[in-house]
Design a protein around this motif. Structure first.
Motif, PDB file in Angstrom:
ATOM      1  N   LYS A  82       0.802  -1.218   0.000  1.00 35.37           N
ATOM      2  CA  LYS A  82       0.000   0.000   0.000  1.00 35.37           C
ATOM      3  C   LYS A  82       0.836   1.268   0.000  1.00 35.37           C
ATOM      4  CE  LYS A  82      -3.990  -2.114   2.315  1.00 35.37           C
ATOM      5  NZ  LYS A  82      -4.869  -2.095   3.522  1.00 35.37           N
ATOM      6  N   SER A  83       2.064   1.186   0.528  1.00 35.31           N
ATOM      7  CA  SER A  83       2.889   2.390   0.645  1.00 35.31           C
ATOM      8  C   SER A  83       4.009   2.472  -0.393  1.00 35.31           C
ATOM      9  CB  SER A  83       3.492   2.474   2.048  1.00 35.31           C
ATOM     10  OG  SER A  83       4.335   1.356   2.306  1.00 35.31           O
ATOM     11  N   LEU A  84       4.092   1.493  -1.295  1.00 36.08           N
ATOM     12  CA  LEU A  84       5.201   1.470  -2.252  1.00 36.08           C
ATOM     13  C   LEU A  84       5.254   2.719  -3.118  1.00 36.08           C
ATOM     14  CD1 LEU A  84       5.531  -2.172  -3.670  1.00 36.08           C
ATOM     15  CD2 LEU A  84       7.159  -0.918  -2.248  1.00 36.08           C
ATOM     16  N   GLU A  85       4.101   3.188  -3.580  1.00 32.74           N
ATOM     17  CA  GLU A  85       4.080   4.328  -4.493  1.00 32.74           C
ATOM     18  C   GLU A  85       4.575   5.614  -3.822  1.00 32.74           C
ATOM     19  OE1 GLU A  85       3.715   4.338  -7.595  1.00 32.74           O
ATOM     20  OE2 GLU A  85       2.447   2.667  -8.213  1.00 32.74           O
ATOM     21  N   GLU A  86       4.514   5.682  -2.502  1.00 29.65           N
ATOM     22  CA  GLU A  86       5.064   6.835  -1.784  1.00 29.65           C
ATOM     23  C   GLU A  86       6.514   6.588  -1.371  1.00 29.65           C
ATOM     24  OE1 GLU A  86       2.032   5.439  -0.528  1.00 29.65           O
ATOM     25  OE2 GLU A  86       0.908   6.767  -1.878  1.00 29.65           O
ATOM     26  N   THR A  87       6.816   5.360  -0.944  1.00 29.27           N
ATOM     27  CA  THR A  87       8.143   5.045  -0.427  1.00 29.27           C
ATOM     28  C   THR A  87       9.207   5.053  -1.508  1.00 29.27           C
ATOM     29  OG1 THR A  87       7.150   3.655   1.297  1.00 29.27           O
ATOM     30  CG2 THR A  87       9.488   3.344   0.868  1.00 29.27           C
ATOM     31  N   VAL A  88       8.889   4.470  -2.667  1.00 28.72           N
ATOM     32  CA  VAL A  88       9.889   4.320  -3.727  1.00 28.72           C
ATOM     33  C   VAL A  88      10.417   5.661  -4.232  1.00 28.72           C
ATOM     34  CG1 VAL A  88      10.162   3.641  -6.149  1.00 28.72           C
ATOM     35  CG2 VAL A  88       9.281   2.001  -4.470  1.00 28.72           C
ATOM     36  N   PRO A  89       9.573   6.637  -4.590  1.00 30.59           N
ATOM     37  CA  PRO A  89      10.125   7.929  -5.034  1.00 30.59           C
ATOM     38  C   PRO A  89      10.969   8.622  -3.963  1.00 30.59           C
ATOM     39  CG  PRO A  89       7.818   7.744  -5.650  1.00 30.59           C
ATOM     40  CD  PRO A  89       8.104   6.605  -4.720  1.00 30.59           C
ATOM     41  N   THR A  90      10.593   8.439  -2.698  1.00 30.01           N
ATOM     42  CA  THR A  90      11.376   9.039  -1.606  1.00 30.01           C
ATOM     43  C   THR A  90      12.787   8.460  -1.582  1.00 30.01           C
ATOM     44  OG1 THR A  90       9.383   9.371  -0.266  1.00 30.01           O
ATOM     45  CG2 THR A  90      11.500   9.363   0.887  1.00 30.01           C
ATOM     46  N   ILE A  91      12.898   7.138  -1.733  1.00 30.84           N
ATOM     47  CA  ILE A  91      14.212   6.491  -1.758  1.00 30.84           C
ATOM     48  C   ILE A  91      15.048   6.983  -2.933  1.00 30.84           C
ATOM     49  CG2 ILE A  91      15.391   4.285  -2.120  1.00 30.84           C
ATOM     50  CD1 ILE A  91      13.062   2.936  -0.665  1.00 30.84           C
ATOM     51  N   LEU A  92      14.446   6.978  -4.104  1.00 36.05           N
ATOM     52  CA  LEU A  92      15.186   7.345  -5.316  1.00 36.05           C
ATOM     53  C   LEU A  92      15.625   8.807  -5.278  1.00 36.05           C
ATOM     54  CD1 LEU A  92      13.010   5.475  -7.971  1.00 36.05           C
ATOM     55  CD2 LEU A  92      15.265   4.801  -7.112  1.00 36.05           C
ATOM     56  N   GLU A  93      14.757   9.666  -4.788  1.00 31.59           N
ATOM     57  CA  GLU A  93      15.115  11.093  -4.699  1.00 31.59           C
ATOM     58  C   GLU A  93      16.241  11.318  -3.708  1.00 31.59           C
ATOM     59  OE1 GLU A  93      12.902  15.448  -4.281  1.00 31.59           O
ATOM     60  OE2 GLU A  93      11.780  13.597  -3.948  1.00 31.59           O
ATOM     61  N   TYR A  94      16.187  10.620  -2.593  1.00 32.35           N
ATOM     62  CA  TYR A  94      17.249  10.726  -1.593  1.00 32.35           C
ATOM     63  C   TYR A  94      18.576  10.242  -2.167  1.00 32.35           C
ATOM     64  CZ  TYR A  94      19.975   9.810   2.639  1.00 32.35           C
ATOM     65  OH  TYR A  94      20.980   9.783   3.590  1.00 32.35           O
ATOM     66  N   ALA A  95      18.551   9.107  -2.853  1.00 32.04           N
ATOM     67  CA  ALA A  95      19.780   8.542  -3.405  1.00 32.04           C
ATOM     68  C   ALA A  95      20.368   9.423  -4.496  1.00 32.04           C
ATOM     69  CB  ALA A  95      19.518   7.146  -3.949  1.00 32.04           C
ATOM     70  N   ALA A  96      19.513   9.966  -5.357  1.00 30.86           N
ATOM     71  CA  ALA A  96      19.999  10.818  -6.447  1.00 30.86           C
ATOM     72  C   ALA A  96      20.596  12.106  -5.909  1.00 30.86           C
ATOM     73  CB  ALA A  96      18.859  11.112  -7.412  1.00 30.86           C
ATOM     74  N   ASP A  97      19.985  12.671  -4.880  1.00 32.37           N
ATOM     75  CA  ASP A  97      20.517  13.865  -4.209  1.00 32.37           C
ATOM     76  C   ASP A  97      20.830  14.985  -5.206  1.00 32.37           C
ATOM     77  OD1 ASP A  97      21.317  15.346  -1.994  1.00 32.37           O
ATOM     78  OD2 ASP A  97      23.400  14.660  -2.118  1.00 32.37           O
ATOM     79  N   GLY A  98      19.902  15.209  -6.120  1.00 38.47           N
ATOM     80  CA  GLY A  98      20.082  16.278  -7.088  1.00 38.47           C
ATOM     81  C   GLY A  98      20.871  15.884  -8.320  1.00 38.47           C
ATOM     82  N   LEU A 131       7.957  -7.711  -1.504  1.00 34.45           N
ATOM     83  CA  LEU A 131       9.379  -7.413  -1.448  1.00 34.45           C
ATOM     84  C   LEU A 131      10.134  -8.035  -2.618  1.00 34.45           C
ATOM     85  CD1 LEU A 131      11.313  -5.844   0.321  1.00 34.45           C
ATOM     86  CD2 LEU A 131      11.656  -7.890   1.704  1.00 34.45           C
ATOM     87  N   ARG A 132       9.776  -9.252  -2.996  1.00 33.65           N
ATOM     88  CA  ARG A 132      10.538  -9.952  -4.030  1.00 33.65           C
ATOM     89  C   ARG A 132      10.111  -9.577  -5.449  1.00 33.65           C
ATOM     90  NH1 ARG A 132      13.738 -14.492  -2.843  1.00 33.65           N
ATOM     91  NH2 ARG A 132      13.807 -15.037  -0.634  1.00 33.65           N
ATOM     92  N   PHE A 133       8.867  -9.145  -5.646  1.00 35.73           N
ATOM     93  CA  PHE A 133       8.393  -8.902  -7.014  1.00 35.73           C
ATOM     94  C   PHE A 133       7.864  -7.485  -7.229  1.00 35.73           C
ATOM     95  CE2 PHE A 133       5.540  -9.188 -10.660  1.00 35.73           C
ATOM     96  CZ  PHE A 133       6.330  -9.891 -11.563  1.00 35.73           C
ATOM     97  N   LEU A 134       6.927  -7.049  -6.391  1.00 33.60           N
ATOM     98  CA  LEU A 134       6.332  -5.736  -6.597  1.00 33.60           C
ATOM     99  C   LEU A 134       7.341  -4.609  -6.419  1.00 33.60           C
ATOM    100  CD1 LEU A 134       2.773  -5.855  -4.956  1.00 33.60           C
ATOM    101  CD2 LEU A 134       3.399  -5.981  -7.369  1.00 33.60           C
ATOM    102  N   ALA A 135       8.185  -4.688  -5.390  1.00 36.70           N
ATOM    103  CA  ALA A 135       9.139  -3.602  -5.125  1.00 36.70           C
ATOM    104  C   ALA A 135      10.080  -3.352  -6.309  1.00 36.70           C
ATOM    105  CB  ALA A 135       9.921  -3.884  -3.848  1.00 36.70           C
ATOM    106  N   PRO A 136      10.720  -4.388  -6.886  1.00 36.40           N
ATOM    107  CA  PRO A 136      11.555  -4.133  -8.066  1.00 36.40           C
ATOM    108  C   PRO A 136      10.768  -3.524  -9.226  1.00 36.40           C
ATOM    109  CG  PRO A 136      12.047  -6.298  -7.163  1.00 36.40           C
ATOM    110  CD  PRO A 136      10.829  -5.796  -6.445  1.00 36.40           C
ATOM    111  N   LEU A 137       9.522  -3.940  -9.390  1.00 33.21           N
ATOM    112  CA  LEU A 137       8.698  -3.428 -10.473  1.00 33.21           C
ATOM    113  C   LEU A 137       8.381  -1.938 -10.280  1.00 33.21           C
ATOM    114  CD1 LEU A 137       7.305  -4.462 -13.048  1.00 33.21           C
ATOM    115  CD2 LEU A 137       5.288  -4.953 -11.655  1.00 33.21           C
ATOM    116  N   ILE A 138       8.003  -1.559  -9.074  1.00 36.74           N
ATOM    117  CA  ILE A 138       7.663  -0.161  -8.804  1.00 36.74           C
ATOM    118  C   ILE A 138       8.924   0.713  -8.786  1.00 36.74           C
ATOM    119  CG2 ILE A 138       6.551   1.423  -7.175  1.00 36.74           C
ATOM    120  CD1 ILE A 138       4.671  -0.494  -8.687  1.00 36.74           C
TER     121      ILE A 138
END
Length: 266
Positions: A82-98, A131-138
């Motif tokens: 339920k929270s993947l669509e919010e969690t994933v962009p947060t992770i990617l934005e943090y990692a990219a750091d601009g 964790l094993r399938f949906l997370a990599p896809l999103i």
């Protein structure tokens, strides 16, 4: 030859590497290997204390390589659909750091022992599925905002030898190992020229495996040693080499690389 112009050992220098599940085991070893190659490493872990401990150990082991913010970490739980669509962009934005992410590696997996078929319910395999399938896809869905579309960049997923040589009671894990390899091939075509590959480890000696097997751990290790043609089980630093290879070889795509000590031949 100056360090910045090294043809082989400099391939990951200053490249941004994001490791999902990098606080222990194989993921932690990949973080070590990436730092030794002077990459900029971001580690994601679901457990705050484990994440802080992993970051502290890495900084202690690699004080020069982790200087000036070359190692960062973020706590995030990718096991809730339920929270993947919010969690994933947060992770990617943090990692990219601009900037832009160069390599995404996913080793995170639900390491609980799967129930036997007669006891399986939708609810007790939900986190495994997520964790094993949906997370990599999103993660892949949101990745184009944070990774340039070229063959220098890569995504490496993780399956396992269970997908080809299943043990009794491990049907769920075997199914997802096969599914992630099929997903990788589809994404390699759909997301070209970004490279998608899978590392498939065999029996690997990690703390998570020890926690799962408990009192049966020593016996399981002996059995695995007997089945491996190399006469021993693998260690996380062995398998980490496969992930390094996928990041460095800009001509490898849509490939499964097995690191199992000959386990499948016995």
């Amino acid at each position: 030859m100056a360090q910045g112009t090294r043809k082989y050992t400099g391939l990951l220098q200053d490249k941004l590497v994001l490791i999902i599940g990098g606080t222990s085991g194989i993921g932690y070893a990949i973080a070590e290997a990436a730092l030794e190659n002077w990459a900029l490493v971001t580690v994601v872990g679901s457990n705050k204390s484990k994440l802080e401990n992993a970051l502290s150990q890495l900084r202690g082991s690699y004080p020069l390589e982790t200087n000036n913010g070359h190692l960062r970490g973020i706590q995030a739980d990718l096991s809730c659909a339920k929270s993947l669509e919010e969690t994933v962009p947060t992770i990617l934005e943090y990692a990219a750091d601009g900037a832009k992410i160069n390599h995404l590696i996913i080793t995170a997996a639900d390491m609980t022992v799967p129930p036997p078929i007669r006891d399986i319910t939708v609810q007790n395999i939900e986190s495994t599925h997520t964790l094993r399938f949906l997370a990599p896809l999103i993660l892949t869905k949101h990745l184009p905002r944070f990774m340039e579309s070229n063959a220098e960049n890569s995504v490496t997923l993780t399956s396992g030898a269970h997908g080809q040589k299943a043990d009794p009671g491990w049907s769920v894990v075997a199914g997802y190992c096969g599914a992630i390899e099929g997903l990788m091939r589809g994404l390699a075509v759909e997301m070209k020229p970004i490279r998608f590959n899978v590392v498939s480890p065999g029996p690997i000696e990690t703390q998570a495996v020890k926690d799962i097997l408990g009192e049966h751990y020593d016996m399981a290790i002996k059995v695995a040693e007997q089945k491996a043609l190399v006469g021993k089980v693998g260690r996380p630093e062995n398998v980490a080499q496969a992930y390094l290879y996928f990041m460095k070889d800009q001509f490898v795509n849509g490939t499964v690389l097995e690191s199992n000590g000959g386990f499948l031949l016995t």
